[in-house]
Design an enzyme around this catalytic site. Sequence first.
Site: not given
Ligand code: ATP
Ligand code: MG
Length: 461
Positions: A74, A76, A157
């Site tokens: 997805d 962001d 994170d």
């Molecule tokens: P995926 O979507 O592949 O599972 P992702 O890294 O994109 O992995 P998301 O949950 O979509 O995970 O989160 C989007 C972004 O938001 C992350 O890449 C990170 O930068 C930030 N993020 C998500 N969770 C946290 C957290 N617990 N603490 C700090 N930043 C976070």
């Molecule tokens: Mg994501």
Amino acid sequence: MIRKFIRNLFSPKASASDSIVKLRVISRKKHGVTSDKISSCALKVTTCLQQAGYSAFVVGGAVRDLLLGLIPKDYDVATSATPEEIRALFRRSRIIGRRFRLVHVMCGSETVEVSTFRGPSPSDAKNISIIRHTDEHGRLLRDNVFGSQEEDAIRRDFTINALFYDPVKEEIHDFLDGYKDIQEKRLRIIGSPEKRYREDPVRMLRAVRLAAKLKIQIDTPTAAPIGDLAPLLQNVPPARLFDEMLKLLFSGHALACVVDLRKRGLHHGLLPMLDVILEQPMGERFITLALRNTDKRIQRGMTVSPGFLFAALLWHEVLTAWKCRQDAGEKLIPALHQAIDKILAIQHKKLAIPRRFDAIITEIWVMQPRFQVRAGRKPFRLLASLRFRAAYDFMLLRCESGELDPEIANWWKEFKNADDECREGLLMKEGPARKRRKKRSNRKQTNKTTEDITVVTETTK
Ligand code: ATP
Ligand code: MG
């Protein structure tokens, strides 16, 4: 001021050290990600925001995945526009979230999550404007702490999740050496590992999931405090833990994740009784097979039912409780129902698995003894039932794990694929069972328990 705040955030043990606030702009020539690689919706959203005078970037997992040659799940977008300003630009959009509000922008079937650059948490942000809204009881409805792009990077994170991609200029903005970490296949937390895990223990689970999914190593200082801080997960609201577990279980790398969770001592109390189940060789084998199957299905783009997976994760608990009830003198089927009620009640207390999955989980379990009946009309009725496929797959797992005789799986495979005439030929004779049934019917009992007797011996052996 901001720089001072940032310096404070990073303790001497910080893993992403002093280079933290130095912006590096990486050109397309170097990173190689062209704007046609990103989804049309993400491209439209970032372009529109930039044309309206705001800065806007694709951020987080999508940039990371593109750099690693993976297809993003997805998209962001992070921008300098406020939620209201974003909302005003896109007709098909809505503001969501209570504490931190963000905007979902829809284009066709795709949704892009757009958030305003976020600043540090209120406790750290004495000099940064905080917009707070509470209801009449003082409950916090909104806690929007807007910030700069730099601050937005730092509150993320891991360094590899803090890269900003500008699709118009095709540049990557990197404040924390995330690009280098991607190239060196290293997962490094931003700031002091202990502080960041204490702030949000879910980051420990994210570390395990991302390392397995991306096939990269967790940096030593990032991994070091995990064992000691694992108990902090108990303070995370169960609903959030559940969401994170879903992500982990449906990442396509569930088995690798669970193995790593175990290695790091993160599995205790995480999944319903996972620690207990994994200690039993039969339970471990069953869960390993279930997770391996799930991973294969997801990697092939097939669907997986969460209900099925939860049924699998809890099955050995049900088996134990079922045996207990039978040992206490309860009949087979009532004993199974009692065991199911008990196990699901424990889950509800922990809120580990939401109630909406109860129906499918229960159906899969309740259908299991019926696979051992291979005579009369019952196999036909089982085959025609709505949940046959899920219950059948579950039975295959039981056979494969050594819990049931593989001959049962073979028989059902043949029976399922045969035409009606051949099916009749496959049915077993009801020889000794019939006698018993007669005896029982003389005693004015239903013939249901006849087959159940066979089941008792097979499941408890
Ligand atoms: P995926 O979507 O592949 O599972 P992702 O890294 O994109 O992995 P998301 O949950 O979509 O995970 O989160 C989007 C972004 O938001 C992350 O890449 C990170 O930068 C930030 N993020 C998500 N969770 C946290 C957290 N617990 N603490 C700090 N930043 C976070
Ligand atoms: Mg994501």
